[in-house]
Design an enzyme around this catalytic site. Structure first.
Site, short mmCIF file in Angstrom:
data_model
loop_
_atom_site.label_atom_id
_atom_site.label_comp_id
_atom_site.label_asym_id
_atom_site.label_seq_id
_atom_site.Cartn_x
_atom_site.Cartn_y
_atom_site.Cartn_z
N GLU A 139 61.76 -15.86 28.96
CA GLU A 139 61.29 -14.79 28.14
C GLU A 139 60.36 -13.82 29.14
O GLU A 139 59.79 -14.35 29.98
CB GLU A 139 60.30 -15.40 27.28
CG GLU A 139 59.45 -14.33 26.50
CD GLU A 139 58.45 -14.89 25.44
OE1 GLU A 139 58.76 -16.21 24.94
OE2 GLU A 139 57.30 -14.37 25.22
N GLU A 197 51.85 -7.07 26.21
CA GLU A 197 51.27 -7.69 25.33
C GLU A 197 49.65 -7.01 25.40
O GLU A 197 49.26 -6.72 26.48
CB GLU A 197 51.23 -9.10 25.49
CG GLU A 197 52.68 -9.52 25.22
CD GLU A 197 52.61 -11.25 25.07
OE1 GLU A 197 52.68 -11.90 24.39
OE2 GLU A 197 52.41 -11.78 26.54
#
Length: 350
Positions: free
Chosen positions: A238, A243
């Site tokens: 991932e 974010e």
């Protein structure tokens, strides 16, 4: 590299003597070999060329009848005119050593020169979000629901495909996180992905976006290995390009999850910026076989060393979402009502 070494070896392992004979005629060894390499579009602003990757070579030598050129990327060309044009294809700014030999029959002389050339990245996929309505169905699919137990993070939202939560309007993608009772959840939002529609291996990803505000909001642009359905997570790998947490205003995370380094033990760095929720910024990833680099507004803030033993050497797909709460999103502001994650564009380059 082997090709370049062999070419260099052939050029420099030996050279002809001062002359030879054929049928009584003396064959003169070439002399005064000069090589000029000029990237197309060189200027003060573009010292390594205009991004086309094309280099024009001018070669001359006394007594030479032909030339052989090893171009530093494994390719070799021959010319009898002393002029040659070649286009490099590896994106970015790269330096090569060019080996040139000038021939007259069996007699030859060799030299080498360096050249640095800029190759502009070429777009291989993008969404400019210029058509109002639902996201382009040829590019995007949806994750729907709560993912059993909050998508693995105890998140509070229910993801939908409704226009109330996701739409393209006035040139931007809008993912709207809001408080409402829906299918047993107290919040709704959206998560769209290119799984089954577009995947890629290596390249540059850019997203221009303005992030939602409010405690508990957790917008992201991220990628998962396309083998997730067989390998599972985190074995698939991932890459979290961006974010942001409403509870940590203006702190941008760049993170990688892989076996032994996932969840709270992931490889991660942060950078603080200004006005993440009130202005658009460009969030970018440069993903290569040897390194993965994270940027905000062209500022590099994290370089991760990639190796062949890691899962970051296969096709990945893109995800854009806004979660609410959960293990990472944290406490949801009790006064939170709604906030919008706006994406001007997302582009993928080779």
């Amino acid at each position: 590299m082997l090709s370049v070494f062999v070419a260099a070896f052939l050029f420099f392992s030996c050279s002809g003597d001062n002359g030879g004979t054929t049928g009584g005629d003396t064959i003169l060894k070439p002399t005064n070999l000069t090589v000029v390499a000029t990237p197309v579009g060189v200027s003060t602003q573009n010292p390594n060329g205009d991004g086309s990757g094309t280099v024009n070579f001018t070669i001359s030598a006394t007594n030479a009848t032909s030339y052989k050129v090893a171009l530093g990327d494994g390719e070799t060309r021959e010319t009898s005119s002393g002029t040659l044009s070649y286009t490099y294809t590896v994106s970015g700014t790269n330096s090569y050593t060019i080996y040139v030999s000038a021939y007259n029959g069996a007699q030859f002389i060799s030299t080498s020169i360096p050249v640095t050339i800029y190759v502009a990245p070429k777009a291989i996929w993008s969404d400019e979000f210029n058509v109002d309505g639902a996201p382009d169905a040829t590019k995007w699919a949806y994750d729907i629901g709560t993912g059993d137990w909050g998508w693995g993070n105890n998140e509070a939202q229910y993801y939908t495909s409704r226009a109330d939560n996701v739409k393209v309007q006035n040139g931007v993608l809008k993912i709207i996180a809001q408080r409402e009772n829906y299918s047993g959840s107290n919040y709704t939002s959206a998560r769209i992905k290119t799984q089954g529609k577009f995947t890629f291996k290596y390249g540059r990803v850019e997203m221009r976006a303005k992030l939602p505000s409010g405690g508990g909001t957790w917008p992201a642009l991220w990628m998962l290995g396309n083998n997730i359905t067989t390998a599972g997570w985190p074995a698939c790998g991932e890459i979290d390009i961006m974010e942001h947490l409403g509870n940590q205003l203006n702190k941008i995370y760049g993170t990688l999850h892989h076996p032994g380094h996932s969840g709270g033990n992931a490889d991660s760095r942060t950078v603080d910026i200004a006005n993440a929720t009130s202005e658009f910024h460009i969030y970018a990833l440069d993903w290569r076989a040897d390194a993965i680099k994270f940027y905000v507004d062209n500022q590099l803030f994290y370089t991760f060393t990639n190796t062949s033993s890691l899962p970051f050497n296969q096709n990945f797909f893109l995800i854009i979402n806004c979660a609410i709460g959960g293990n990472f999103g944290g406490t949801i502001d009790p006064n939170f009502v709604s906030s919008t994650y706006e994406v001007d564009y997302i582009r993928v380059f080779n």
